[in-house]
Design an enzyme around this catalytic site. Sequence first.
Site, short mmCIF file in Angstrom:
data_model
loop_
_atom_site.label_atom_id
_atom_site.label_comp_id
_atom_site.label_asym_id
_atom_site.label_seq_id
_atom_site.Cartn_x
_atom_site.Cartn_y
_atom_site.Cartn_z
N LYS A 134 6.09 4.20 -4.52
CA LYS A 134 5.69 5.59 -4.66
C LYS A 134 6.29 6.39 -3.51
O LYS A 134 6.53 5.80 -2.45
CB LYS A 134 4.17 5.70 -4.67
CG LYS A 134 3.54 5.56 -3.28
CD LYS A 134 2.17 6.09 -3.22
CE LYS A 134 2.19 7.11 -2.12
NZ LYS A 134 1.07 7.44 -1.41
N HIS A 226 -2.78 6.67 -6.36
CA HIS A 226 -3.82 5.66 -6.13
C HIS A 226 -5.15 5.97 -6.83
O HIS A 226 -5.69 5.14 -7.55
CB HIS A 226 -4.09 5.52 -4.64
CG HIS A 226 -2.88 5.25 -3.81
ND1 HIS A 226 -1.89 4.38 -4.19
CD2 HIS A 226 -2.49 5.72 -2.60
CE1 HIS A 226 -0.96 4.32 -3.25
NE2 HIS A 226 -1.29 5.13 -2.28
C1 BG6 Z 1 -0.52 5.37 1.26
C2 BG6 Z 1 -0.52 6.82 1.65
O1 BG6 Z 1 0.08 5.21 0.00
O2 BG6 Z 1 -1.84 4.89 1.23
C3 BG6 Z 1 -1.18 6.99 3.00
O3 BG6 Z 1 0.80 7.31 1.68
C4 BG6 Z 1 -2.55 6.35 3.00
O4 BG6 Z 1 -1.26 8.36 3.33
C5 BG6 Z 1 -2.50 4.93 2.48
O5 BG6 Z 1 -3.03 6.35 4.32
C6 BG6 Z 1 -3.87 4.33 2.33
O6 BG6 Z 1 -3.75 3.00 1.96
P1 BG6 Z 1 -4.39 1.83 2.82
O7 BG6 Z 1 -3.75 0.60 2.31
O8 BG6 Z 1 -4.13 2.12 4.25
O9 BG6 Z 1 -5.84 1.84 2.51
#
Ligand code: BG6
Length: 462
Positions: A134, A226
Site C-alpha cells: 500500500k 486497513h
Molecule cells: C501503516 C501506516 O500502514 O500502519 C502507519 O502507514 C501506521 O501510519 C501503521 O502507523 C500501523 O500499523 P502497526 O502495524 O504499527 O499497528
Amino acid sequence: SKGIGTLVIFGASGDLTRRLLLPGLGQLVDLGRNPGFHLIGVGQDAMSTSAWRARVAKSFEAGGATGAKARALAATADYVKADVTNPDDLTRIIAMCTGIPALYFALPPRVTIAACTALAKVELPAGTVFGLEKPFGTDLKSAVALNRQLVKLIPERQIHRVDHFLGKSTVLNLLGLRFANRILEPVWNAENIASVEVVFDEKLALEGRAGYYDHAGALVDMIQSHLLLVMALVAMEPPSSIDADDLRGAMAQALRATSVLGGDPASSSRRARYTAGTIGGRKLPSYVKEPGVDPKNHTETLAEVVLGVDNWRWAGVPFTLRSGKALERARKEIIVTFKDVPHLPVGFRGKPGPAALRISLSPDDISLDLNINGQGDPFTIDRVVLSTEFGSGELGPYGEVLSGLLGSDPTLSVRADEIEECWRIVEPVLAAWKKDAVKLEGYPAGSAGPASWRRTRSSTSR
Ligand code: BG6
C-alpha cells in the site's frame, strides 16, 4: 508444489524494507514455515553484497530472527543495482532468479506503476508472484488502471496486494470468534447490534514520513486500506470456507454494500490535524511545522467516517471508523455495542449501559462488558468485564502475509475488487474534504482529539 525459489525485493534500501519487510521475513524463515529460497535486493543505489547482507542480518535481528535459517538466508542474499523502470534491467534480474520468482514492490505507487509498465516487455516465468505494498494507487482511477496493467502480466491469484492488518492476530482471530461460536452469529445483526466502531488511535506522530504521509493523510493511510478491511471481516456473511475465493468473496460482498452513511460526507465524516503539544514528555511541533509538510495540502492527522452497510443484516447500523496520530492514548480496537434490552424488569436500580464486545488489536485481547446484579444491593445493576488475552500469533503481521506470498496462497492478500471498493467508499469523503465541505479542526498533540469530538464520542468509550 508452487513454492517460490527467489524473492526479489524492489526498493531494497528503503525504510519499509528495513523496518517491516525484512524483520517479518526473518521470523518466517526462522520458524521454517516455508521451504528455502534465495533473496535478491534491488535498489537504485550502489551497495556491495556484503553491505546488503549485513543490512539484512541486522533487520532480521531487529525482528528477533537470529536462528540458523535466518542467518543462512542473510549470508547468501544478493544485491543488484538496477532501474526497475527499465525492461533490460528487469530481464537481467529475472535471469538471476532460481525457481519461481516472487517480485515484491516496496516502492512508491508512481514507481510501482512505471515498473509494471516496463514488465510488459519482460518474459515472466510461469507462476511468478507479485507482492504490492500500500498505497495501492492514489485514487479509484489509478487503482483500476494499476489492476488492469497487473492482470496483463500475471493472473489475479498470483497478485498479492499486501495489507499487513490482515496478518494481525486479532484480525485473524475475528474469524474464529465469529464463526466457531454459536453464541455470536445469531445476534450479529441490526436486530441486536446498535453500532460498530473500528478505532485505531496512535501516540505516534509523523515520525519523519512527511514525503508519503503529507499526500495521504489519516483517511487514505489508515481507513481506506486497513480499517475498511477489518470492518469487512466484522460485517461479512459467514463464508463456507476460509480459502482465497470464499473469504475474499465474502469480504468483497460486504464492501460492495458499504458507503458513507446517509450518502452525505458532510454529516458523516470529521477531520482534524494536530497542533503543538506533548506526549509522554515528548514535545511535538505542530503538524504543519514538521519538516517536509506543506500546510497547503490541508492534510488531516485524525479522520473519522461513519459508514452504513446496505443489506438485510446491517441496514441502519452505523459503522464508525476512526484513526489518528499524536493522540493521548493508543487505542486500537473494534467495539460492537449491543442494543439495550427491550425491557428491564421494574425494580432494578442503577443504569446499565448496553452490553459491548471489544476486540483489541493491541494488546491482543477480547472483552465483553456485561450487566449483572452486583455485590451489595442485589437489585442494583453493576457492570462487569469478562476479558481474556489471547496472545499474539507466532509470526508478526508481515511474517504472516509474507508466508502467504511465499506459499503462493493469496487468502490474506487483498483482491483487485476489494481494493477498488475501498477507494470507491472513501472517494466521496475525499471529494467533500477537498471542497472544504467539512471543517479541518485542530487538536493539541497528546490530547484526546478536538474538544468538540469528545462531547459527542460514543458512550461506550472507557
Ligand atoms: C501503516 C501506516 O500502514 O500502519 C502507519 O502507514 C501506521 O501510519 C501503521 O502507523 C500501523 O500499523 P502497526 O502495524 O504499527 O499497528
